[in-house]
Structure formats: structure tokens, C-alpha cells
Design a protein around this motif. Structure first.
Motif, PDB file in Angstrom:
ATOM      1  N   ALA A   1      69.065  43.649   7.611  1.00  0.00           N
ATOM      2  CA  ALA A   1      68.613  42.315   8.025  1.00  0.00           C
ATOM      3  C   ALA A   1      69.783  41.335   8.072  1.00  0.00           C
ATOM      4  CB  ALA A   1      67.534  41.812   7.069  1.00  0.00           C
ATOM      5  N   LYS A   2      70.650  41.421   7.099  1.00  0.00           N
ATOM      6  CA  LYS A   2      71.806  40.522   7.058  1.00  0.00           C
ATOM      7  C   LYS A   2      72.697  40.738   8.277  1.00  0.00           C
ATOM      8  CE  LYS A   2      75.670  39.142   4.137  1.00  0.00           C
ATOM      9  NZ  LYS A   2      76.371  39.384   2.878  1.00  0.00           N
ATOM     10  N   SER A   3      72.958  41.993   8.602  1.00  0.00           N
ATOM     11  CA  SER A   3      73.827  42.297   9.744  1.00  0.00           C
ATOM     12  C   SER A   3      73.210  41.871  11.069  1.00  0.00           C
ATOM     13  CB  SER A   3      74.139  43.790   9.779  1.00  0.00           C
ATOM     14  OG  SER A   3      74.982  44.089  10.849  1.00  0.00           O
ATOM     15  N   LEU A   4      71.892  42.022  11.190  1.00  0.00           N
ATOM     16  CA  LEU A   4      71.201  41.654  12.430  1.00  0.00           C
ATOM     17  C   LEU A   4      70.793  40.181  12.462  1.00  0.00           C
ATOM     18  CD1 LEU A   4      68.986  44.831  12.885  1.00  0.00           C
ATOM     19  CD2 LEU A   4      70.941  44.142  14.296  1.00  0.00           C
ATOM     20  N   ASN A   5      71.026  39.489  11.357  1.00  0.00           N
ATOM     21  CA  ASN A   5      70.667  38.073  11.254  1.00  0.00           C
ATOM     22  C   ASN A   5      69.162  37.857  11.474  1.00  0.00           C
ATOM     23  OD1 ASN A   5      71.232  35.395  10.738  1.00  0.00           O
ATOM     24  ND2 ASN A   5      71.684  34.924  12.877  1.00  0.00           N
ATOM     25  N   ILE A   6      68.379  38.688  10.776  1.00  0.00           N
ATOM     26  CA  ILE A   6      66.917  38.604  10.843  1.00  0.00           C
ATOM     27  C   ILE A   6      66.368  38.631   9.419  1.00  0.00           C
ATOM     28  CG2 ILE A   6      66.702  39.670  13.132  1.00  0.00           C
ATOM     29  CD1 ILE A   6      66.104  42.335  11.750  1.00  0.00           C
ATOM     30  N   GLU A   7      65.101  38.347   9.296  1.00  0.00           N
ATOM     31  CA  GLU A   7      64.443  38.432   7.995  1.00  0.00           C
ATOM     32  C   GLU A   7      64.228  39.910   7.634  1.00  0.00           C
ATOM     33  OE1 GLU A   7      63.493  35.910   5.908  1.00  0.00           O
ATOM     34  OE2 GLU A   7      64.580  34.589   7.284  1.00  0.00           O
ATOM     35  N   ARG A   8      64.229  40.170   6.345  1.00  0.00           N
ATOM     36  CA  ARG A   8      64.022  41.535   5.856  1.00  0.00           C
ATOM     37  C   ARG A   8      62.675  42.107   6.313  1.00  0.00           C
ATOM     38  NH1 ARG A   8      61.627  43.378   1.577  1.00  0.00           N
ATOM     39  NH2 ARG A   8      61.300  41.316   0.702  1.00  0.00           N
ATOM     40  N   SER A   9      61.664  41.259   6.367  1.00  0.00           N
ATOM     41  CA  SER A   9      60.332  41.722   6.775  1.00  0.00           C
ATOM     42  C   SER A   9      60.314  42.187   8.230  1.00  0.00           C
ATOM     43  CB  SER A   9      59.300  40.617   6.563  1.00  0.00           C
ATOM     44  OG  SER A   9      59.626  39.487   7.362  1.00  0.00           O
ATOM     45  N   VAL A  10      61.225  41.673   9.037  1.00  0.00           N
ATOM     46  CA  VAL A  10      61.288  42.090  10.438  1.00  0.00           C
ATOM     47  C   VAL A  10      61.726  43.552  10.520  1.00  0.00           C
ATOM     48  CG1 VAL A  10      62.367  41.644  12.688  1.00  0.00           C
ATOM     49  CG2 VAL A  10      61.695  39.737  11.223  1.00  0.00           C
ATOM     50  N   VAL A  11      62.591  43.976   9.612  1.00  0.00           N
ATOM     51  CA  VAL A  11      63.009  45.382   9.577  1.00  0.00           C
ATOM     52  C   VAL A  11      61.793  46.266   9.295  1.00  0.00           C
ATOM     53  CG1 VAL A  11      64.505  47.098   8.454  1.00  0.00           C
ATOM     54  CG2 VAL A  11      65.357  44.774   8.862  1.00  0.00           C
ATOM     55  N   SER A  12      60.934  45.819   8.384  1.00  0.00           N
ATOM     56  CA  SER A  12      59.687  46.563   8.099  1.00  0.00           C
ATOM     57  C   SER A  12      58.795  46.616   9.333  1.00  0.00           C
ATOM     58  CB  SER A  12      58.908  45.905   6.965  1.00  0.00           C
ATOM     59  OG  SER A  12      59.545  46.092   5.754  1.00  0.00           O
ATOM     60  N   HIS A  13      58.708  45.514  10.031  1.00  0.00           N
ATOM     61  CA  HIS A  13      57.904  45.464  11.258  1.00  0.00           C
ATOM     62  C   HIS A  13      58.450  46.456  12.284  1.00  0.00           C
ATOM     63  CE1 HIS A  13      55.555  43.895  14.585  1.00  0.00           C
ATOM     64  NE2 HIS A  13      56.685  43.776  15.279  1.00  0.00           N
ATOM     65  N   TYR A  14      59.769  46.454  12.491  1.00  0.00           N
ATOM     66  CA  TYR A  14      60.371  47.403  13.442  1.00  0.00           C
ATOM     67  C   TYR A  14      60.058  48.839  13.044  1.00  0.00           C
ATOM     68  CZ  TYR A  14      63.381  43.613  15.276  1.00  0.00           C
ATOM     69  OH  TYR A  14      63.872  42.468  15.838  1.00  0.00           O
TER      70      TYR A  14
ATOM     71  N   ILE B   1      69.283  52.946  11.350  1.00  0.00           N
ATOM     72  CA  ILE B   1      70.070  52.911  10.115  1.00  0.00           C
ATOM     73  C   ILE B   1      69.211  52.761   8.859  1.00  0.00           C
ATOM     74  CG2 ILE B   1      72.191  52.176  11.221  1.00  0.00           C
ATOM     75  CD1 ILE B   1      71.694  49.365  10.423  1.00  0.00           C
ATOM     76  N   LYS B   2      67.918  52.562   9.043  1.00  0.00           N
ATOM     77  CA  LYS B   2      66.997  52.441   7.905  1.00  0.00           C
ATOM     78  C   LYS B   2      66.959  53.733   7.093  1.00  0.00           C
ATOM     79  CE  LYS B   2      63.643  50.448   5.562  1.00  0.00           C
ATOM     80  NZ  LYS B   2      63.662  51.282   4.379  1.00  0.00           N
ATOM     81  N   ARG B   3      67.251  54.852   7.733  1.00  0.00           N
ATOM     82  CA  ARG B   3      67.267  56.136   7.015  1.00  0.00           C
ATOM     83  C   ARG B   3      68.365  56.173   5.957  1.00  0.00           C
ATOM     84  NH1 ARG B   3      67.835  59.908  12.006  1.00  0.00           N
ATOM     85  NH2 ARG B   3      69.405  60.734  10.590  1.00  0.00           N
ATOM     86  N   TYR B   4      69.398  55.367   6.137  1.00  0.00           N
ATOM     87  CA  TYR B   4      70.560  55.421   5.260  1.00  0.00           C
ATOM     88  C   TYR B   4      70.721  54.197   4.353  1.00  0.00           C
ATOM     89  CZ  TYR B   4      71.887  59.006   8.640  1.00  0.00           C
ATOM     90  OH  TYR B   4      71.895  60.106   9.457  1.00  0.00           O
ATOM     91  N   PHE B   5      70.151  53.076   4.757  1.00  0.00           N
ATOM     92  CA  PHE B   5      70.383  51.824   4.044  1.00  0.00           C
ATOM     93  C   PHE B   5      69.064  51.099   3.800  1.00  0.00           C
ATOM     94  CE2 PHE B   5      74.081  52.700   6.726  1.00  0.00           C
ATOM     95  CZ  PHE B   5      75.075  52.750   5.772  1.00  0.00           C
ATOM     96  N   THR B   6      69.103  50.173   2.857  1.00  0.00           N
ATOM     97  CA  THR B   6      67.917  49.375   2.568  1.00  0.00           C
ATOM     98  C   THR B   6      67.787  48.249   3.600  1.00  0.00           C
ATOM     99  OG1 THR B   6      69.149  47.902   1.097  1.00  0.00           O
ATOM    100  CG2 THR B   6      68.095  49.839   0.088  1.00  0.00           C
ATOM    101  N   GLN B   7      66.661  47.584   3.552  1.00  0.00           N
ATOM    102  CA  GLN B   7      66.380  46.523   4.522  1.00  0.00           C
ATOM    103  C   GLN B   7      67.333  45.338   4.416  1.00  0.00           C
ATOM    104  OE1 GLN B   7      62.320  45.458   3.858  1.00  0.00           O
ATOM    105  NE2 GLN B   7      61.530  47.372   4.672  1.00  0.00           N
ATOM    106  N   THR B   8      67.791  45.041   3.219  1.00  0.00           N
ATOM    107  CA  THR B   8      68.591  43.832   3.016  1.00  0.00           C
ATOM    108  C   THR B   8      69.899  43.825   3.810  1.00  0.00           C
ATOM    109  OG1 THR B   8      67.570  43.533   0.856  1.00  0.00           O
ATOM    110  CG2 THR B   8      69.610  42.328   1.272  1.00  0.00           C
ATOM    111  N   PRO B   9      70.757  44.864   3.703  1.00  0.00           N
ATOM    112  CA  PRO B   9      71.991  44.814   4.495  1.00  0.00           C
ATOM    113  C   PRO B   9      71.742  44.909   6.003  1.00  0.00           C
ATOM    114  CG  PRO B   9      71.863  46.889   3.302  1.00  0.00           C
ATOM    115  CD  PRO B   9      70.742  46.024   2.819  1.00  0.00           C
TER     116      PRO B   9
END
Length: 129
Positions: free
Chosen positions: A50-63, A40-48
Motif C-alpha cells: 500500500a505504501k509503495s502504491l500510495n493507496i490504503e491498506r484496505s484497497v490491497v485487500s479489495h484487489y 506481490i501479495k504472495r511475498y509481502f504484507t499489505q502495508t509495504p
């Protein structure tokens, strides 16, 4: 709207995979979090995301940074990612289609009002001439 759509996509992916949404570190859960975040990163920013997955925003960058390697070397990740990607693509495309239909409907109503106006104007002009 976007946070709700992100939440719906994440929920659908977890339901499809038959996994509960938790912070477990066992492989299926870790793969699901990583795969859905990247899909879903192709469509949305890291913030929503991360919020939905209950993780830190930086973890989305790591993934995102580990995605290519995960596809090649993390057994089962490719399948989980494809599922997440298919669901994300479908849900986002459905949402875009719905928005486009709504906008088209509004435009049709606006044009209908203009047509009625010009028909009345035409009738009025008949009486003047």
C-alpha cells in the motif's frame, strides 16, 4: 529491505507497462495497481504494498478479493497481471538467491578459519608427539 524490494518491483512493472505511476482511475492505471498489488501479495504484507502504491491498506485487500473475477472478466487485466507476476517472481527469487549466496559465502569463510585452526593444531601436535 522489503520496502525497497517492493518499490523496485512496482517501479519495474510500471516501466514495463509504459505507464506513469499516478492515481488515475482510467483502466490501464487501475489494472496496473490491482495487478501488481496482487502479484506481490504472495511475498509481502499489505502495508509495504500500500505504501509503495500510495493507496490504503484496505484497497490491497479489495484487489485481492476481486482478483479471480478480474482475471475472468476485466479485459486486459490478465495480461497485466501476468507481467506483474513474472516480474515479482523473478525479483523475489533473485533476492532470495543473493541472500543465500551471501550466507553461503559467510559459512565458507567460517569453515576456512576452522580448517586453518585445525591445520595449525595438527602441526603443533606433531612437535609434542
Amino acid at each position: 529491505m522489503k520496502e525497497q524490494l517492493v518499490e523496485e518491483i512496482v517501479s519495474e512493472v510500471y516501466t514495463t507497462l509504459g505507464l506513469p505511476r499516478d492515481k488515475s482511475r482510467i483502466t490501464p492505471h487501475a489494472q496496473a495497481r490491482a495487478a501488481v498489488a496482487v502479484a506481490i501479495k504472495r511475498y509481502f504484507t499489505q502495508t509495504p504494498i500500500a505504501k509503495s502504491l500510495n493507496i490504503e491498506r484496505s484497497v490491497v485487500s479489495h484487489y485481492t478479493s476481486k482478483h479471480k473475477s478480474n482475471l475472468e472478466h476485466w479485459g486486459g487485466y490478465n495480461r497485466v497481471y501476468r507481467i506483474a507476476e513474472d516480474i515479482a517472481d523473478k525479483r523475489v527469487n533473485d533476492e532470495v538467491t543473493q541472500v543465500n549466496l551471501s550466507q553461503a559465502s559467510k559459512q565458507i569463510k567460517k569453515l576456512d578459519r576452522k580448517i586453518k585452526y585445525f591445520k595449525r593444531l595438527k602441526e603443533d601436535l606433531k612437535f609434542i608427539i
